[in-house]
Design an enzyme around this catalytic site. Structure first.
Site, PDB file in Angstrom:
ATOM      1  CB  SER A   1     -17.308 -10.518  -3.083  1.00 11.79           C
ATOM      2  OG  SER A   1     -17.008 -10.430  -4.450  1.00 11.79           O
ATOM      3  CB  CYS A   2     -21.720 -11.076   0.790  1.00 13.89           C
ATOM      4  SG  CYS A   2     -22.084  -9.439   0.109  1.00 13.89           S
ATOM      5  CB  THR A   3     -18.549 -14.716   3.502  1.00 16.35           C
ATOM      6  OG1 THR A   3     -17.663 -14.647   2.378  1.00 16.35           O
ATOM      7  CG2 THR A   3     -18.515 -16.117   4.098  1.00 16.35           C
TER       8      THR A   3
ATOM      9  CD  GLU B   1     -23.270 -14.485   0.959  1.00 18.61           C
ATOM     10  OE1 GLU B   1     -22.271 -14.804   0.292  1.00 18.61           O
ATOM     11  OE2 GLU B   1     -23.201 -13.855   2.029  1.00 18.61           O
TER      12      GLU B   1
ATOM     13  NE  ARG C   1     -16.230 -17.094  -0.689  1.00 14.07           N
ATOM     14  CZ  ARG C   1     -17.244 -16.343  -1.103  1.00 14.07           C
ATOM     15  NH1 ARG C   1     -17.783 -15.455  -0.272  1.00 14.07           N
ATOM     16  NH2 ARG C   1     -17.750 -16.478  -2.309  1.00 14.07           N
TER      17      ARG C   1
END
EC number: 3.4.13.19
Length: 472
Positions: A9-11, A102, A252
């Site tokens: 779930s990283c950005t 990521e 996103r």
């Protein structure tokens, strides 16, 4: 072996030196846990004597001898350590930074040709295996690439490396292959949990790198989906175009680009969003904080907003999500004394409710408020205090928004003031204790964060469902 821990779930946002406000390179990423999980974090300094000489993974059977000459580096590992190190982000004593990882997507064609390797490396391992041994961002790409080729990986990941001059982004391909691109100096990169690179030049090793046999691999397994007159698009070859991507990932990238390039009209569900763009103006640390806190403000997708419908407010996954563990901005500044060139801005917890705090990285210790995080909830550390503020403020976000904004502005202003004051002292020939400066910054933030918690708790208590307006 038990099922591996994965953090999907990283950005990530990367900012080239000609796109940043101060000529710096900036690498930033939220580390987010899986749905229903929360991972306490801490920030530490890993000294050479504390770096393993023989490394063993917890998540896989991978093990490897490491060089005997590691540099000191900062790290943001799991506070409890039961699932491995998960160092995530840091800067070494050569002022080279690394952010890993990521989690990204792939496809069945790639996995059929080069399957993932259960005994390989993953996010848990990468910073520990690479950062202490590299003296440039490019060296980081080459070291990690060699490890991937030799040992393989059990998951698909994107990894950022930076120094004063360059940012490189590496993406894994299947079990053993990889591709990397240097971020253009005048551009920024937005990368949610998807394979991102959309342009690659095999005959330009100054700006593009890959595993030695990648071109043959592509040809053998018919992975190139572009027409003969078009440039090679790695995203088509190695990435995904799933329905889930259009709900979880592409929005996103869209909202970050909407803020940094408002003149460009795009579809949040588009698979054609560019990997990198030139911003309409230069990008600041505050901009990076803002986009990584995004919950689709000023759109019908904002769960806290007044626009949209109950359905639209829940349709896209926000960047500023409840389960963020930590966020680091690795800020490598030019034309500064080497001991203060690299700044690691840190935040813990859900991004709409916190602040970024700058730390000098050429130190031996980190203040306890950021370094000592426990399993149980205590307000004497930054992680748990931020978690409490977010949980208390979330049900009445709009009521608390002014307090949160004031806290953010005042604490980040203090951070900038501290950085400037130290630079002035050093340029004047004065001696500065950087650990003491970090401690003073930590003490200030601790006081301001406690004050915010007090205010949020008081206001939230007055907004409880069982409140009653009459009293004796």
């Amino acid at each position: 072996m038990d099922k591996k821990i994965q953090r999907f779930s990283c950005t990530t946002i990367l900012v080239g030196k000609k796109a940043s406000y101060d000529g710096s390179t900036m690498v930033a990423r939220t580390e987010d846990s899986q749905n229903g999980d929360f991972t306490p974090k801490k920030m530490i300094v890993v000294k050479p004597e504390d770096q393993p000489r023989h490394y063993r993974s917890v998540q896989s059977s991978f093990e490897m001898d490491l060089p005997d000459n590691p540099m000191t580096y900062t790290s943001v590992p799991d506070a409890l350590g039961k699932d491995g190190i998960w160092a995530e982000a840091g800067v070494n004593e050569a002022n080279v930074a690394m952010s890993a990882t990521e989690t990204i997507t792939t496809n069945s064609r790639v996995l059929g040709a080069d399957p993932l390797v259960a005994s390989g490396i993953g996010e848990e391992d990468m910073v520990t295996l690479v950062l202490p041994y590299i003296r440039s961002a490019r060296e980081g790409v080459l070291r990690l690439g060699a490890i991937l080729e030799d040992y393989g990986t059990y998951e698909s990941n994107g990894v950022a490396f930076s120094d004063e001059h360059d940012i490189w982004w590496l993406e894994t391909i299947g079990g053993h292959h990889w591709i990397a691109r240097r971020v253009p100096d005048d551009a920024y990169v937005t990368n949610p949990n998807q394979f991102g690179i959309d342009h690659f030049e095999f005959n330009n090793p100054e700006d593009y790198l890959c595993s030695a046999d990648l071109k043959d691999f592509i040809d053998t397994y018919h992975l190139d989906l572009t027409y003969s007159h078009e440039h090679f698009n790695p995203r088509y070859a190695f990435g995904s175009q799933r329905d889930k991507d259009r709900q979880y990932n592409t929005p996103r990238a869209w909202i970050m680009q909407k803020f940094l390039n408002p003149e460009i009209v795009q579809d949040p569900r588009s698979f054609a969003l560019a990997w990198c763009q030139k911003p309409y103006r230069k990008i600041t640390v505050e901009d990076v904080k803002y986009v990584l806190s995004s919950h689709y403000q000023d759109t019908g997708y904002d769960p806290y907003g007044s626009e949209g419908t109950p359905v639209s407010k829940k349709v896209f996954r926000p960047i500023g999500i409840n389960r963020t563990s930590q966020t680091a901005i690795l800020h490598i500044r030019p034309n500064k004394p080497q001991e203060i060139a690299a700044i690691q801005w840190m935040a813990y917890g859900s991004m709409p409710f916190n602040t970024m705090v700058p730390f000098f990285t050429q130190v031996k210790t980190i203040p306890d408020y950021f370094a000592n995080t426990y399993e149980n909830v205590f307000t004497d550390n930054f992680y748990w205090t931020n978690r409490l503020i977010a949980a208390l403020a979330d049900p009445h976000y709009n009521h608390h928004e002014t307090d949160l904004d004031n806290y953010l502005e005042e604490t980040m202003a203090k951070g900038h003031a501290m950085l400037h004051a130290v630079e002035v002292q050093l340029l004047a020939g004065e001696t500065v204790d950087l650990e003491e400066e970090n401690q003073k910054m930590s003490d200030y933030v601790q006081g301001e964060t406690q004050t915010l918690l007090n205010k949020i708790l008081f206001d939230a208590s007055n907004l409880m469902t069982n409140r009653f307006s009459l009293s004796d």
